[in-house]
Design a protein around this motif. Structure first.
Motif: not given
Length: 276
Positions: A4, A8-9, A125, A164-165
């Motif tokens: 992870l 990007q969180v 992010p 995330c994503d």
């Protein structure tokens, strides 16, 4: 386990359309916790004594020693299974259940927590979701018919999600402000594929930073009694077990912040605290 990238969180407030995903995440994260709590209660000396007395009485009525031993244990397990969720709710919460709809965020723009890893890496992010067509049936499902008053929204507390994503991979529950300057963390859950990656630490520390800015000076965290992992986790973040200190302030706080209790008054949680 998935690698992870913490920068990007995105950490944001829970919305109504996230509720079912959050419930599934909690169910996955708390799997086995209820059974460990039941085992903890069954092995207490007073509980063992009561079971032994009941088994002795049944031995006079039932001609099987195994049945006389198993029946009281089985009935007590069933009783605890039925009553424990009602008494504990979300572990660490002073309410018997969590108001998911009331704690949902209703603003037009996402309310987010600051991610310190973004400053370190310089990356931003992705926060905008890809647009998709919504049918009229889905619109009817998404609109809640419950009336949410400002008082209910304030009492309900807050749920913050780690995303995330565009996948929800963790969450942290913060109860409503019952005392000035005091905050209480009820539950921290991370997805099974994202454990030991620093996600739980990121959620707790980011929420601490936000609460510090709003005037909080102490945070409490309630950890399930048999959870050694949870105890080690919060100690690494600088939390101390309530009662380890010997000053008068700790004695007063111990009376105000008590652990959740279950059958025969045995504690179900350990109370940890951290001064911000």
């Amino acid at each position: 386990m998935v690698k992870l990238e913490l920068d990007q969180v995105v950490m944001r407030r829970m919305k109504e359309d996230d509720i079912e995903v959050v419930k599934a995440l909690i169910k996955e994260g708390s799997e086995g916790t209820e059974n460990r709590l039941i085992l903890h209660i069954l092995t207490r000396p007073l509980c063992l004594f009561i079971l032994a007395v009941l088994s002795s009485i049944l031995r006079c009525l039932v001609h099987s020693f195994i049945l006389a031993l198993a029946i009281p244990v089985f009935l007590l397990i069933v009783f605890l299974k039925i009553t424990m969720p009602r008494s504990t709710g979300v572990l660490g919460s002073s309410r018997p259940y969590w108001d998911y709809v009331g704690s949902s965020y209703r603003g037009t723009q996402d309310e987010t927590l600051q991610n310190p890893y973004c400053r370190i890496s310089g990356k931003t992010p992705v926060t905008k979701r890809p647009k998709r067509r919504i049918s009229s049936k889905e619109k009817d499902k998404e609109v809640s018919t419950e009336k949410i008053t400002p008082e209910r929204e304030q009492t309900a507390g807050q749920v913050w999600l780690a995303e995330c994503d565009f996948d929800i991979i963790g969450c942290i529950f913060r109860e409503n402000e019952s005392r000035a300057g005091i905050r209480r963390i009820c539950r921290v859950v991370t997805g099974c594929w994202y454990r030991r990656e620093g996600l739980g630490r990121l959620l707790v520390q980011s929420l601490e930073q936000r609460e510090r800015k709003t005037g909080a000076h102490r945070v409490y965290a309630h950890v399930p009694f048999p959870s050694k992992v949870g105890e080690v986790f919060f100690r690494k973040l600088g939390y101390r077990l309530l009662g380890e200190g010997t000053n008068n302030e700790d004695d007063e706080e111990r009376n105000l912040e008590t652990p959740e209790r279950g059958f025969l008054g045995y504690p179900l949680t350990k109370v940890f605290y951290k001064d911000l």
